[in-house]
Design a protein around this motif. Structure first.
Motif, short mmCIF file in Angstrom:
data_model
loop_
_atom_site.label_atom_id
_atom_site.label_comp_id
_atom_site.label_asym_id
_atom_site.label_seq_id
_atom_site.Cartn_x
_atom_site.Cartn_y
_atom_site.Cartn_z
N SER A 107 0.82 -1.21 0.00
CA SER A 107 0.00 0.00 0.00
C SER A 107 0.86 1.26 0.00
O SER A 107 0.55 2.22 -0.73
CB SER A 107 -0.93 0.00 1.22
OG SER A 107 -0.19 -0.08 2.42
N ILE A 108 1.93 1.28 0.78
CA ILE A 108 2.78 2.48 0.82
C ILE A 108 3.50 2.66 -0.51
O ILE A 108 3.66 3.79 -0.99
CB ILE A 108 3.79 2.38 1.98
CG1 ILE A 108 3.05 2.52 3.32
CG2 ILE A 108 4.86 3.44 1.86
CD1 ILE A 108 3.94 2.36 4.53
N SER A 109 3.94 1.57 -1.13
CA SER A 109 4.62 1.68 -2.42
C SER A 109 3.71 2.28 -3.48
O SER A 109 4.09 3.21 -4.21
CB SER A 109 5.11 0.30 -2.87
OG SER A 109 6.00 -0.25 -1.95
N PHE A 110 2.48 1.77 -3.57
CA PHE A 110 1.54 2.30 -4.54
C PHE A 110 1.16 3.75 -4.21
O PHE A 110 1.10 4.60 -5.09
CB PHE A 110 0.28 1.43 -4.60
CG PHE A 110 0.41 0.26 -5.50
CD1 PHE A 110 0.06 0.34 -6.84
CD2 PHE A 110 0.90 -0.96 -5.04
CE1 PHE A 110 0.17 -0.74 -7.69
CE2 PHE A 110 1.02 -2.04 -5.88
CZ PHE A 110 0.66 -1.94 -7.21
N TRP A 111 0.91 4.02 -2.93
CA TRP A 111 0.49 5.37 -2.53
C TRP A 111 1.60 6.40 -2.82
O TRP A 111 1.31 7.49 -3.33
CB TRP A 111 0.14 5.37 -1.04
CG TRP A 111 -0.29 6.71 -0.52
CD1 TRP A 111 -1.52 7.30 -0.64
CD2 TRP A 111 0.51 7.62 0.23
NE1 TRP A 111 -1.52 8.51 -0.02
CE2 TRP A 111 -0.29 8.74 0.53
CE3 TRP A 111 1.83 7.59 0.68
CZ2 TRP A 111 0.19 9.82 1.26
CZ3 TRP A 111 2.31 8.66 1.41
CH2 TRP A 111 1.49 9.77 1.69
N LEU A 112 2.84 6.06 -2.50
CA LEU A 112 3.95 6.98 -2.76
C LEU A 112 4.12 7.24 -4.25
O LEU A 112 4.36 8.37 -4.68
CB LEU A 112 5.25 6.41 -2.18
CG LEU A 112 5.50 6.65 -0.69
CD1 LEU A 112 6.80 5.99 -0.27
CD2 LEU A 112 5.55 8.15 -0.39
N SER A 113 3.98 6.19 -5.06
CA SER A 113 4.11 6.38 -6.51
C SER A 113 3.00 7.27 -7.05
O SER A 113 3.23 8.12 -7.91
CB SER A 113 4.11 5.02 -7.22
OG SER A 113 2.91 4.33 -6.98
N PHE A 114 1.77 7.10 -6.53
CA PHE A 114 0.66 7.95 -6.96
C PHE A 114 0.92 9.41 -6.57
O PHE A 114 0.70 10.33 -7.38
CB PHE A 114 -0.66 7.49 -6.33
CG PHE A 114 -1.07 6.10 -6.71
CD1 PHE A 114 -0.63 5.53 -7.90
CD2 PHE A 114 -1.89 5.35 -5.87
CE1 PHE A 114 -1.01 4.24 -8.24
CE2 PHE A 114 -2.27 4.07 -6.21
CZ PHE A 114 -1.82 3.51 -7.40
#
Length: 225
Positions: A107-114
C-alpha cells in the motif's frame, strides 16, 4: 492455548534456523505448469476471462487512452493478493497477507508512486483536489486539513483492511478447531459443517478483499490524473 492460537501468524517460525515462512509468497509459482501458458485449457480460459473483465473495468477509471498499459499493474496486484489469500487457506502454509509487513509494503509503495506522479505532473490538479467544489471560504482551511489527513492515512487503511480480514477468519477457524477435542460425536458433525461453511466464506473473503484493495488503489490512482 494462546501460543497455539497465534502461532499461525508467527513469522519467526523456522526450520533449521532458516526463516522460510515468507517463501510461501512464491510457492504458487511452482503450481503453475508450463502448459498453462502454452496450451489453451479451461483454467487458462477462466483466468483470461477474469483478467479481461478487470481490464475493462479498470480502463474506465484510469483514462486508458492517456495511460495505456496502466491496467496491467492493478491486474498484477489483484492476482498477487488473491494468490496469497488463497494459499493461506491450505494447512501448514504461512499467510503472508495477514501481516502488515506485506500489506503495508504494497500500500505504501503504490500510494507513494501515486503521490509523486500527481504532485510532479499534475500539481495544480492535486491542489484543486484539496478543496471540494462549492466549499465556503471560511471552511477552506479545515477542508485542506481534513483532505490532507485522509490522504495520509490511505495506505494504513488499505493495509489494515486486508490484514484484519485475513486474521479474523483464520482466528475463527483456529478457535473452532481447537475446541473439537472436548466435543461429542453429534456436536463434532456440526463443527465440521461449520468449518466447511467458514472455509467457503473465507474463500469469498479472499476474492472480495483482493478486489477491494485493487479497486481502491485504482480509484486513488485516478485522482492523480
Amino acid at each position: 492455548m494462546m501460543n497455539n492460537l497465534f502461532s499461525i501468524f508467527d513469522p519467526l517460525t523456522n526450520i533449521f534456523n532458516l526463516p522460510i515462512n515468507w517463501m510461501s509468497t512464491f510457492i504458487g509459482l511452482f503450481f503453475i505448469p508450463f502448459t498453462f501458458w502454452m496450451i489453451p485449457n479451461r483454467h487458462f480460459i477462466l483466468w483470461k476471462f477474469i483478467i479481461m473483465k478487470l481490464h475493462n473495468e479498470f480502463k474506465i477509471l484510469l483514462n486508458f487512452k492517456k495511460n495505456k498499459g496502466s491496467t496491467f499493474i492493478f491486474i498484477s496486484l489483484f492476482s498477487y493478493i488473491l494468490f496469497n489469500n488463497f494459499l493461506g487457506l491450505f494447512p501448514y502454509i504461512f499467510t503472508s497477507t495477514s501481516h502488515l509487513t506485506i500489506s503495508l509494503t504494497l500500500s505504501i509503495s503504490f500510494w507513494l508512486s501515486f503521490m509523486l506522479f500527481g504532485w510532479i505532473n499534475n500539481s495544480k490538479h492535486m491542489f484543486i483536489h484539496m478543496i471540494p467544489q462549492g466549499t465556503p471560504t471560511i471552511l477552506m482551511p479545515f477542508m485542506v486539513l481534513i483532505e490532507t489527513i485522509s490522504n495520509l492515512i490511505r495506505p494504513g487503511t488499505l493495509a489494515i483492511r486486508l490484514t484484519a480480514n485475513m486474521i479474523a477468519g483464520h482466528l475463527l477457524l483456529t478457535l473452532l478447531s481447537s475446541s473439537s477435542n472436548m466435543m461429542g460425536t453429534f456436536l463434532l458433525i456440526f463443527l465440521i459443517l461449520a468449518q466447511i461453511m467458514l472455509l467457503m466464506l473465507e474463500s469469498a473473503v479472499a476474492i472480495i478483499q483482493s478486489y477491494v484493495i485493487t479497486i481502491l488503489s485504482t480509484l486513488y490512482s485516478s485522482e492523480t490524473n
